[in-house]
Design a protein around this motif. Structure first.
Motif: not given
Length: 137
Positions: A1-24
């Protein structure tokens, strides 16, 4: 069974990208944005398809470092932002904490002051996001 949980780096990148999309999304004039470490590493980016985020990050970090030294040379204090104006628009580099830069590319705008305000506001959001998603070293 594969885990779909993000690594801490993936979670941080996703959160940062979300802020950038909101800015744009705050203005039709903002075309692209990136969160870059002071050593030029792209932490997250919402850029055009023809832009290499790593090369862009390295150039922005170099530009900001040179501007910081120039500001110190003429006793202007700590650098807050750099504005680059070209025929096709502007680019802002805003310090987002001691080790992070927000780069914003925008169309030529009559409301540059609003873009400045949004960039400063979102640089704080990026810093908060980085602080809430620390990476273990």
């Amino acid at each position: 069974m594969y885990s779909t949980q993000k690594t801490p780096e993936e979670a941080r990148t996703s959160a940062l990208r979300s802020v950038l999309r909101e800015l744009n999304a705050t203005s039709d004039d903002i075309e692209a944005s990136a969160c870059i470490s002071s050593d030029g590493f792209s932490l997250a980016a919402v850029l055009g398809n023809n832009v290499d985020p790593d090369r862009f990050g390295a150039m922005c970090a170099s530009l900001l470092a040179l501007a910081q030294r120039a500001a110190q040379e003429v006793q202007r204090g700590n650098l807050k932002l750099v504005l680059v104006e070209g025929e096709q628009g502007v680019m802002l580099l805003v310090q987002a904490g001691p080790n992070t830069i927000l780069a914003v590319a925008a169309k030529p705008s009559k409301n540059l002051g609003m873009i400045f305000m949004d960039a400063k506001k979102f640089s704080r959001k990026l810093l908060e996001t980085l602080e809430s998603h620390p990476l273990k070293t």
